[in-house]
Design an enzyme around this catalytic site. Sequence first.
Site, PDB file in Angstrom:
ATOM      1  N   HIS A 111       0.839  -1.206   0.000  1.00  0.00           N
ATOM      2  CA  HIS A 111       0.000   0.000   0.000  1.00  0.00           C
ATOM      3  C   HIS A 111       0.871   1.251   0.000  1.00  0.00           C
ATOM      4  O   HIS A 111       0.683   2.161  -0.820  1.00  0.00           O
ATOM      5  CB  HIS A 111      -0.901  -0.035   1.242  1.00  0.00           C
ATOM      6  CG  HIS A 111      -1.726   1.201   1.463  1.00  0.00           C
ATOM      7  ND1 HIS A 111      -3.098   1.191   1.348  1.00  0.00           N
ATOM      8  CD2 HIS A 111      -1.397   2.468   1.813  1.00  0.00           C
ATOM      9  CE1 HIS A 111      -3.561   2.408   1.610  1.00  0.00           C
ATOM     10  NE2 HIS A 111      -2.542   3.200   1.896  1.00  0.00           N
ATOM     11  N   GLU A 112       1.825   1.313   0.926  1.00  0.00           N
ATOM     12  CA  GLU A 112       2.631   2.518   1.068  1.00  0.00           C
ATOM     13  C   GLU A 112       3.652   2.660  -0.064  1.00  0.00           C
ATOM     14  O   GLU A 112       3.828   3.739  -0.633  1.00  0.00           O
ATOM     15  CB  GLU A 112       3.347   2.536   2.426  1.00  0.00           C
ATOM     16  CG  GLU A 112       2.424   2.449   3.638  1.00  0.00           C
ATOM     17  CD  GLU A 112       1.483   3.637   3.773  1.00  0.00           C
ATOM     18  OE1 GLU A 112       1.668   4.643   3.067  1.00  0.00           O
ATOM     19  OE2 GLU A 112       0.542   3.559   4.585  1.00  0.00           O
ATOM     20  N   HIS A 129       0.902   4.233  -2.948  1.00  0.00           N
ATOM     21  CA  HIS A 129       1.104   5.680  -2.971  1.00  0.00           C
ATOM     22  C   HIS A 129       2.326   6.058  -3.811  1.00  0.00           C
ATOM     23  O   HIS A 129       2.448   7.199  -4.249  1.00  0.00           O
ATOM     24  CB  HIS A 129       1.279   6.213  -1.549  1.00  0.00           C
ATOM     25  CG  HIS A 129       0.034   6.144  -0.723  1.00  0.00           C
ATOM     26  ND1 HIS A 129      -1.177   6.617  -1.171  1.00  0.00           N
ATOM     27  CD2 HIS A 129      -0.194   5.661   0.534  1.00  0.00           C
ATOM     28  CE1 HIS A 129      -2.098   6.435  -0.233  1.00  0.00           C
ATOM     29  NE2 HIS A 129      -1.525   5.856   0.805  1.00  0.00           N
ATOM     30  N   GLU A 165      -6.569   6.702  -1.072  1.00  0.00           N
ATOM     31  CA  GLU A 165      -6.447   5.544  -0.185  1.00  0.00           C
ATOM     32  C   GLU A 165      -7.028   4.293  -0.861  1.00  0.00           C
ATOM     33  O   GLU A 165      -6.483   3.197  -0.730  1.00  0.00           O
ATOM     34  CB  GLU A 165      -7.149   5.802   1.150  1.00  0.00           C
ATOM     35  CG  GLU A 165      -6.469   6.845   2.025  1.00  0.00           C
ATOM     36  CD  GLU A 165      -5.008   6.531   2.294  1.00  0.00           C
ATOM     37  OE1 GLU A 165      -4.636   5.336   2.391  1.00  0.00           O
ATOM     38  OE2 GLU A 165      -4.214   7.484   2.396  1.00  0.00           O
TER      39      GLU A 165
END
Length: 707
Positions: free
Chosen positions: A447-448, A452, A506
């Site tokens: 995810h990070e 992103h 997100e």
Amino acid sequence: MDAQELKNYLADSPPSVVRLEIEKHFDALNDKQKRYAHFISRASFHGTRIVARQISPESEPIFDFILALHKTCGGDWKALQAKAGISDEDLGNFLQYAAQFLGNNGNYKSFGDAKFIPRGPESAFTALAAASPEAQKFYDATSGAIFSANKPALLHLGYPEQGHMTTYYPGSSDITKAEIDFISSWMEKKGLLPENTRLIKNKNGSFEILIASAKRTVPSEGGDIGKETTFKIETGDLTGKTITLVYGDYSKELEAITANAKKAAENADNENQQKMFTSYAKSFEEGSLLAFKDSQRFWIRDKGPMVECNVGFIETYRDPAGIRAEWEGFAAVVNLDRTRAFGALVEAAPTLIPHLPWGKDFEKDTFLSPDFTSLEVLTFAGSGIPIGINIPNYDDIRQGEGFKNVSLGNVMGAKSPNEKVPFVAEKDLGVYRKYRDGSLEVQVGLHELTGHGCGKLLQEKSPGEFNFDHKNPPISPLTGKPITTWYEPGQTWGSVFGSLAGAYEECRAELVAMYLSCEFPVLKIFGFGDGSIDINGEAGDVLYASYLSMARAGLTSLEMWDPKSRKWGQAHSQARFSILKCFLEAEDDFCKLDYKGDDISNLTISLDRSKILTAGRKAVGDYLRKLHIYKSTADIENGAKFFGDMTNVDPDFWGTKVRNEVLRNKQPRKVFVQTNTNLDEATGKVTIKHYDATPEGMIQSWAERHV
């Protein structure tokens, strides 16, 4: 509001109070690193009152009321109970409310943006307040807002014109969304960044932009847009109105923050750390976000530090306009063992990103390999603690210079006793409990880092200068035709997508993680399997737990949806609900909700493990591709409509039946008791003090923090 509705806003009883364990990691630091961490912690916690003021007018006096009561009784709550003449239950209700308040740094939940109200009678709080003149003064300053629930709209954060609570626009109950948007556009054209600002509309129709700074006047060399502080609007609906820049918002707090930032610079391990905190000090002293951006550049370059940190006005989730940021600061110690796995993930990222469902035209030309560390939190000041972070949030730095990822291990691993797991079928509980932490670590990492960290914004960076071939625009994989939209000069992802940006991004990052977690070599990096596809082996267990956890998170997210305003109160929750809908709409009965007839009292999630790599991944990829292309091309029209449809809550089934079941099974959200650091000025040595994982321990930790 009737009693049944009010129940949903009552403070958790009991709250889930857990302790952040840090001692063995902190002990491994040398004395200088401990001092560095200490001053970062102090700088971070001195922003406590900033956060409280950013949440509600009553939050700061409630904070002082709680601490005044602790001071009155010296932590002997039974003695205070006897003096106030209240019952054991009434004292328990106060302590539980206080713990939840301090864990959220205000009286609105950090995850959900809904107000919480004490259980028990208001008379018990009144009796406690009478125990000392100081406590009475602060209690009176709350103006009855602790228990107030007579205006349902004020139970949620949001725009003033919709009746919601916000202090990003203080004293401006008549300010409209259109006016906020107009001033935001004006700031964008002027080059004045908004993160450390608040906006006031005066009675005469003029506006004041409050800039957070220790100094109360414009810096001698000028602020970020020069020495001028008063401007007349020349065009548009607000023609003739004036805008005045007012320095010195949160001045007292930022003086203390600046002083500690300078001390941190003196104890830095290297030049990047020293320059980072010098830039922080300039930013907090003068209100310069250009200086803050410099601090983030030095932060990116500070590779592999033993003490990691970030301090400032960071995340914009709670401003209804999605551009003004809440104060946040953390100091953490690197967990070297777990960091090795994240380092391997960084190395693998350039080979993983091409698997994502879009072409190279919509991806960065070069993946800027970031630092990715697993951290154990020493201090996290703000309204809540995440489990992973990817910053800075400035697109120009992220795309051209890089970013960092951190995973917060002791936050992720903190458990409260006897945690229940509603909505997971009995047959799945074993795999879920065994692998949820492992699957979460994989999810957070992807995810990070890749979520992103991936993707290109197609921009006209300045008039006539493009970061893509605008004469032969890329072909959209959604339409098969050349793209027709992109970011114009001065526009950013946040300015174009506005209040939608947080939840949208997100969701995109979560989907990237779900999509790439199907790559079994990724699971091997984290110690699961040998890299070969084995849906029924241990790596398959982790993958199954990941998809099951996401589906469950989407279901429980309905707690954060308000049926009256039909608004989502939390960006991550809005995103996860839409991903559950994506699962349910997938082909081949990939995911279903199991219940009997109209009775959903035993609702569970049924997810076909054998179809994760086929129907499940395809549905995720299709959803992700659309979100990504709309973002990449600044297509707010199609992006907003599509994401709005995916996050729409049918009021009858989802908004009533399922939501009521979610609320009936609601589990308290964890609040964290953190250590305090203490510096012996004579020896230069820093020690830490732990506190009990109880409401009393939480209050004591804050009483001894002296902020």
